[in-house]
Design a protein around this motif. Structure first.
Motif, PDB file in Angstrom:
ATOM      1  N   GLY A 105       0.676  -1.863  -0.570  1.00  0.00           N
ATOM      2  CA  GLY A 105      -0.251  -0.260   0.353  1.00  0.00           C
ATOM      3  C   GLY A 105       0.867   1.444  -0.297  1.00  0.00           C
ATOM      4  O   GLY A 105       0.342   2.479  -0.900  1.00  0.00           O
ATOM      5  N   LEU A 106       2.169   1.252   0.813  1.00  0.00           N
ATOM      6  CA  LEU A 106       2.778   2.308   0.718  1.00  0.00           C
ATOM      7  C   LEU A 106       3.876   2.562  -0.276  1.00  0.00           C
ATOM      8  O   LEU A 106       3.592   3.947  -1.058  1.00  0.00           O
ATOM      9  N   LEU A 107       4.058   1.116  -1.116  1.00  0.00           N
ATOM     10  CA  LEU A 107       4.907   2.105  -2.660  1.00  0.00           C
ATOM     11  C   LEU A 107       3.873   2.334  -2.869  1.00  0.00           C
ATOM     12  O   LEU A 107       4.045   2.899  -4.262  1.00  0.00           O
ATOM     13  N   GLY A 122       4.172  -0.603  -6.623  1.00  0.00           N
ATOM     14  CA  GLY A 122       2.934  -1.308  -5.911  1.00  0.00           C
ATOM     15  C   GLY A 122       2.038  -2.636  -6.547  1.00  0.00           C
ATOM     16  O   GLY A 122       2.765  -3.761  -6.022  1.00  0.00           O
ATOM     17  N   ARG A 123       1.888  -3.058  -7.510  1.00  0.00           N
ATOM     18  CA  ARG A 123       1.113  -3.254  -8.524  1.00  0.00           C
ATOM     19  C   ARG A 123       2.397  -4.640  -8.824  1.00  0.00           C
ATOM     20  O   ARG A 123       2.473  -5.369  -9.141  1.00  0.00           O
ATOM     21  N   VAL A 155      -6.178   9.347  -9.829  1.00  0.00           N
ATOM     22  CA  VAL A 155      -7.298   8.931  -8.986  1.00  0.00           C
ATOM     23  C   VAL A 155      -6.406   7.439  -8.821  1.00  0.00           C
ATOM     24  O   VAL A 155      -7.157   6.746  -7.894  1.00  0.00           O
ATOM     25  N   TRP A 156      -6.369   6.908 -10.297  1.00  0.00           N
ATOM     26  CA  TRP A 156      -6.515   5.052  -9.869  1.00  0.00           C
ATOM     27  C   TRP A 156      -5.277   5.083  -8.935  1.00  0.00           C
ATOM     28  O   TRP A 156      -5.508   4.307  -8.815  1.00  0.00           O
ATOM     29  N   ILE A 157      -4.171   5.725  -8.609  1.00  0.00           N
ATOM     30  CA  ILE A 157      -2.547   5.177  -8.185  1.00  0.00           C
ATOM     31  C   ILE A 157      -3.786   5.421  -6.102  1.00  0.00           C
ATOM     32  O   ILE A 157      -3.804   4.866  -5.472  1.00  0.00           O
ATOM     33  N   LEU A 158      -4.645   6.718  -5.941  1.00  0.00           N
ATOM     34  CA  LEU A 158      -5.301   6.770  -4.704  1.00  0.00           C
ATOM     35  C   LEU A 158      -5.950   5.564  -4.617  1.00  0.00           C
ATOM     36  O   LEU A 158      -6.203   5.117  -3.562  1.00  0.00           O
ATOM     37  N   ASP A 179      -6.116   2.546  -6.221  1.00  0.00           N
ATOM     38  CA  ASP A 179      -6.012   1.968  -6.314  1.00  0.00           C
ATOM     39  C   ASP A 179      -5.166   1.264  -4.248  1.00  0.00           C
ATOM     40  O   ASP A 179      -5.038  -0.123  -4.014  1.00  0.00           O
ATOM     41  N   ALA A 180      -4.246   2.129  -4.508  1.00  0.00           N
ATOM     42  CA  ALA A 180      -3.674   2.273  -2.504  1.00  0.00           C
ATOM     43  C   ALA A 180      -4.660   2.146  -2.219  1.00  0.00           C
ATOM     44  O   ALA A 180      -4.417   1.180  -0.083  1.00  0.00           O
TER      45      ALA A 180
END
Length: 171
Positions: free
Chosen positions: A98-100, A110-111, A148-151, A153-154
């Protein structure tokens, strides 16, 4: 005219007799037994859901062998099993992933850490495409969408909605 004698009167009215049973004018009896076209179907019954107790494995999970030390001895579950579902745990950490994803998600780190190379490469390529096209107005919209996608996804990784590439639950 079928069913009428001579002169238009019904059989027996003028003394004439009806045709014999073997005549082609009469319908033949059924040669096969009657079969119901709509067989009996039992009514639908809602399945009963059993709520598992906290800390106990799900009643719908397959029974697992246990070691004498009290920990589940499931082949391939090197890091134990989830106590509620009985699914083997991953060697990857939920907080690390999640942090990555939160800080380096634009590069798909992260993925890629979780083994989802397709999504990680897609995030990296969209970020690079957005950076290249920032000279035009289009790049800003692409970078906003990737952000937005990254947020999201996290947040999904932190809440446990994402599993590793082998389908195991994150620790």
């Amino acid at each position: 005219m079928t069913g009428y004698g001579s002169g238009g009167y019904p059989y027996g009215g003028d003394g004439s007799i009806p045709p014999a049973a073997g005549s082609a004018n009469l319908p033949q009896p059924y040669s096969q037994p009657y079969r119901n076209p709509m067989p009996y179907v039992p009514p639908y019954q809602q399945p009963v859901y059993v709520q598992p107790q906290y800390g106990q494995p799900s009643p719908y999970a397959a029974p697992m062998p246990y070691s004498p030390y009290g920990q589940a001895a499931v082949p391939g579950a090197l890091y134990g099993v989830d106590p509620l579902t009985g699914i083997p745990l991953s060697d990857k950490s939920k907080s690390t992933a999640g942090l990555l994803q939160l800080f380096f998600g634009g590069f798909g780190v992260g993925r890629l850490y979780l083994g989802h190379t397709g999504i990680g490469v897609a995030q990296l390529m969209l970020t690079l495409f957005g950076l290249i096209t920032t000279l035009f107005i289009v790049g800003g919209f692409i970078l906003f969408g990737v952000g937005v996608w990254i947020l999201i996804d996290a947040i999904m990784i932190f809440t446990g909605s994402v599993r590793d590439s082998n389908g195991r639950v994150l620790r």
